[in-house]
Design an enzyme around this catalytic site. Structure first.
Site, PDB file in Angstrom:
ATOM      1  N   ARG A 191     -12.265 -25.994  -2.857  1.00 11.14           N
ATOM      2  CA  ARG A 191     -11.047 -26.559  -2.299  1.00 11.14           C
ATOM      3  C   ARG A 191      -9.805 -25.964  -2.965  1.00 11.14           C
ATOM      4  NH1 ARG A 191     -12.578 -31.878  -2.536  1.00 11.14           N
ATOM      5  NH2 ARG A 191     -13.619 -32.200  -0.592  1.00 11.14           N
TER       6      ARG A 191
ATOM      7  N   TYR B 141      -6.710 -24.454  -0.942  1.00 16.88           N
ATOM      8  CA  TYR B 141      -5.323 -24.909  -1.073  1.00 16.88           C
ATOM      9  C   TYR B 141      -4.392 -23.753  -1.399  1.00 16.88           C
ATOM     10  CZ  TYR B 141      -7.180 -29.592  -0.915  1.00 16.88           C
ATOM     11  OH  TYR B 141      -7.802 -30.731  -0.510  1.00 16.88           O
TER      12      TYR B 141
ATOM     13  N   TYR C  75      -0.928 -35.259   6.584  1.00 21.63           N
ATOM     14  CA  TYR C  75      -1.262 -36.659   6.884  1.00 21.63           C
ATOM     15  C   TYR C  75      -0.736 -37.570   5.769  1.00 21.63           C
ATOM     16  CZ  TYR C  75      -4.493 -40.608   7.636  1.00 21.63           C
ATOM     17  OH  TYR C  75      -5.051 -41.840   7.847  1.00 21.63           O
TER      18      TYR C  75
ATOM     19  N   ALA D  41      -6.642 -48.689   6.231  1.00 21.48           N
ATOM     20  CA  ALA D  41      -5.449 -48.737   7.081  1.00 21.48           C
ATOM     21  C   ALA D  41      -5.820 -48.382   8.520  1.00 21.48           C
ATOM     22  CB  ALA D  41      -4.401 -47.755   6.558  1.00 21.48           C
TER      23      ALA D  41
END
Lengths: 259, 79
Positions: free
Chosen positions: A64, A68, A90, A204
């Site tokens: 990752r 990135y 997001y 959420a």
């Protein structure tokens, strides 16, 4: 000269995009986005037909960290072409997001104007949906795996928020979630809290038509509770910390001013 | 589920984009859904509030869309 504006889409589709972020998206020469939901991706491309996803930079077997770096490279390449670039992420673009910060630092180091706009994070939604005030007794907030591997100390007189409990102990994406290490988390928490203490498992709502998911469970029962992949755990304070008389005196605060 | 009815994704985007419509939806879901143009099945789906099923239906509606990554521990470690 190119520029960079980094924005967040908020958690709930559409309704949580700030007016300033909306303008940054609609007026950008290029929009590069990373979102977790296909519908949000579709919506981004409607807001600006020059929007494109950076999702393809994720690949199996690629760390990752490297991904990135590649995202930041892609964002910077557009800025260097002289474009007004909007990078959209997001939630809040600076919370649990790394390439946004990297891109801002690189752009500024190269002399380009770069700014991050605040947005609605998952934690903001949690405080609103659970009706809790992080200022009332203070609030500790950790990613669940980090919390365990560093054996973070807990102050039971302040609230505790643990992120990603639905994949605690996993270093990969675990798309279906993984609750197998939850007993380890519970065991550690019981070093600080009584087993009957309340914990709230929270997810959420991603769409405006949906409600958040909130499960109220005993701390000792968390491992057998329906913990979703995106669940966050909120543990309210279990005790009250008394004010320190010497500190009150030093600050000139009468004890009667404190409830 | 489709045909003469509007798509679930279209409805959700419009709801997110239109605060007045969202307010009406939150005030009276059944009435808002009755006027939504959604199929009865999609109306029931939204009334169920089951996010996983809603996402599964959206995935069927947009089969080419790529989705759902979650940051992991190493994201936080480097922050």
């Amino acid at each position: 000269m190119g520029s960079l504006t980094v924005v967040g889409t908020g958690i709930q589709l559409g309704a949580q995009l700030t007016p300033e972020a909306r303008v940054a998206i609609t007026e950008a020469d290029e929009v590069l986005y990373v979102v977790t939901d296909a519908l949000v991706a579709l919506w981004m491309e409607r807001l600006n037909p020059r929007a494109r996803s950076l999702q393809d930079l994720y690949a199996e077997g690629v760390s990752r960290r490297r991904t990135y770096d590649a995202m930041a490279d892609e964002i910077m390449a557009a800025v260097r072409r002289g474009r007004d670039v909007c990078a959209a992420f997001y939630g809040h673009p600076g919370v649990f997001v790394d390439p946004s910060h990297v891109a801002i630092r690189r752009a500024r180091a190269e002399g380009y104007p770069a700014r991050m706009l605040p947005a609605v994070s998952a934690e903001d939604c949690l405080f609103a949906d659970l009706g809790v005030n992080p200022g009332a007794a203070g609030c500790q907030s950790y990613e669940a795996t980090d919390f365990l591997v560093r054996r973070r100390a807990v102050d039971p007189s302040a609230a505790l928020v643990l992120w990603q409990v639905g994949i605690v102990g996993r270093l990969d994406l675990a798309p279906e979630g993984d609750r197998s290490r939850l007993p380890v988390l519970v065991e550690y928490l019981l070093e600080f809290y009584p087993p009957e203490h309340e914990a709230l498992l929270y997810e959420a709502a991603p769409y405006p038509a949906c409600d958040p998911v909130i499960e109220d469970v005993r701390l000792a029962d968390v491992a057998s509770a329906p913990v979703g992949r995106l669940a966050t755990m909120y543990v309210p304070p279990s005790e009250r910390r008394r004010p320190d008389a010497a500190m009150l005196a030093r600050l000139g605060i009468p004890e009667t001013h404190l409830r | 589920m489709r045909g003469e009815h509007r798509g679930l994704g279209e409805f959700l985007i419009e709801l997110g984009e239109n605060p007045g419509q969202l307010r009406r939806y939150r005030k009276d879901r059944r009435a808002a859904l009755a006027d939504s143009g959604l199929s009865p099945e999609h109306q029931q789906l939204l009334l169920s509030g089951d996010v996983k099923r809603i996402q599964a239906e959206l995935q069927r509606e947009y089969p080419d869309a790529k989705v759902f990554l979650l940051p992991g521990w190493d994201d936080v470690m480097s922050a």
